[in-house]
Write a protein that holds these residues in place. Structure first.
Motif, short mmCIF file in Angstrom:
data_model
loop_
_atom_site.label_atom_id
_atom_site.label_comp_id
_atom_site.label_asym_id
_atom_site.label_seq_id
_atom_site.Cartn_x
_atom_site.Cartn_y
_atom_site.Cartn_z
N MET A 94 0.83 -1.19 0.00
CA MET A 94 0.00 0.00 0.00
C MET A 94 0.87 1.25 0.00
N VAL A 148 0.81 4.15 -2.72
CA VAL A 148 0.63 5.58 -2.47
C VAL A 148 1.72 6.37 -3.18
N ARG A 161 -1.92 15.03 -0.96
CA ARG A 161 -2.72 14.26 0.01
C ARG A 161 -4.21 14.52 -0.19
N TYR A 210 -5.70 15.42 -2.89
CA TYR A 210 -6.15 14.77 -4.12
C TYR A 210 -6.38 13.28 -3.91
N LEU A 211 -5.41 12.63 -3.23
CA LEU A 211 -5.54 11.19 -3.00
C LEU A 211 -6.71 10.86 -2.08
N MET A 212 -6.96 11.72 -1.11
CA MET A 212 -8.10 11.51 -0.23
C MET A 212 -9.41 11.67 -0.99
N GLU A 213 -9.42 12.57 -1.93
CA GLU A 213 -10.63 12.80 -2.72
C GLU A 213 -10.82 11.73 -3.79
N HIS A 214 -9.70 11.15 -4.23
CA HIS A 214 -9.76 10.12 -5.28
C HIS A 214 -8.98 8.88 -4.82
N PRO A 215 -9.46 8.18 -3.79
CA PRO A 215 -8.72 7.02 -3.26
C PRO A 215 -8.57 5.89 -4.26
N GLU A 216 -9.44 5.88 -5.28
CA GLU A 216 -9.33 4.82 -6.28
C GLU A 216 -8.00 4.88 -7.02
N ILE A 227 -5.15 5.18 -5.66
CA ILE A 227 -4.19 4.36 -4.93
C ILE A 227 -4.31 2.90 -5.35
#
Length: 256
Positions: free
Chosen positions: A7, A11, A45, A47-53, A55
């Motif tokens: 994971m 990330v 961060r 962006y990744l939280m808003e678009h976890p897919e 990851i």
């Protein structure tokens, strides 16, 4: 790779994908101040939280890349060890010695998955009829494993290939403790010279054969059993007969 490290790598890969969509000068971290780097990290961060897919997509991409890298490495390893794999002059050859496909198996008599694979391999050989099987004695599960392999190799050297096949088939299914009493009983039950075989177990000839196989396994980065070699592929772990058949058919088609 462990789940958490996978994971974390995912990330990092996801972040790289996000950064990769920007001009190089837009994320030259070395040219940023501490405040700019912190702000930039916060943006990534967010962006990744808003678009976890992203990851998950990155983890999948990373695994695909790693699988491809490993497959390419295995192809190179097999190519570099062809002679020792297929023509070492001592490994037992079964199935159809003139078969158009060669399957090599590294095995250990105490390995549960080797025991599970044995009837699957036998089923494949019988059903196909055109596969050459090479067995590599690779005892890695303790002294009992080494003892059993020494007995099997000594049997082959003293009594020949047919006797080895009988002993091999017995050892891969035997439930008794693998010790001298068991081996003597096994040899006598097969009308073999138990004294001669037991005396040869610690010979330099037997030791050299096991040493060469272990060195080959190390060269191929093999650390577990069963491991199969088919064509230019290393197949690590147990595979049922139907999956082995698919791979054999693919290899045969590739060879044609």
């Amino acid at each position: 790779m462990k789940p958490l490290s996978r994971m974390a790598s995912g990330v990092a890969t996801a972040a790289a994908l996000v950064l990769g969509s920007l001009p190089a000068q837009a994320f030259d971290l070395g040219a940023m101040t501490a405040e700019e780097r912190a702000a930039f990290g916060a943006e990534v961060r967010a962006y990744l939280m808003e678009h976890p897919e992203v990851i998950l997509e990155a983890v999948n991409l990373l695994e695909q890349q790693q699988a491809a890298d490993e497959a390419n490495r295995d192809v190179a390893l097999v190519a570099a060890n062809q002679d020792e794999l297929y023509n070492d002059g001592y490994s037992w050859v079964g199935g159809n010695p003139e078969g158009d496909i060669t399957l090599v198996e590294f095995m250990d008599y105490r390995c549960g998955y080797c025991r599970k694979a044995a009837p699957e391999v036998a089923e494949l050989l019988q059903a196909d009829g055109n596969i050459r099987l090479i067995v590599k004695e690779f005892p890695i599960l303790g002294e009992a494993s080494v003892f059993a392999s020494r007995f099997a190799v000594a049997t082959k050297q003293i009594a020949g290939d047919e006797a080895y096949e009988q002993v091999h088939d017995a050892l891969i299914t035997i439930s008794s403790e693998l010790n001298e009493v068991t081996m003597r009983r096994l040899a006598e039950g097969l009308s073999l010279d138990a004294d001669a075989i037991l005396a040869a177990m610690d010979s330099e000839a037997v030791t050299n054969e096991l040493r060469r196989t272990r060195a080959l396994a190390q060269n191929l980065a093999i650390s577990g059993t069963p491991t199969f070699v088919l064509g230019n592929q290393l197949l690590r772990g147990y595979l049922p007969a139907d999956q082995l058949k698919i791979m054999v058919d693919e290899q045969r088609e590739e060879n044609s």
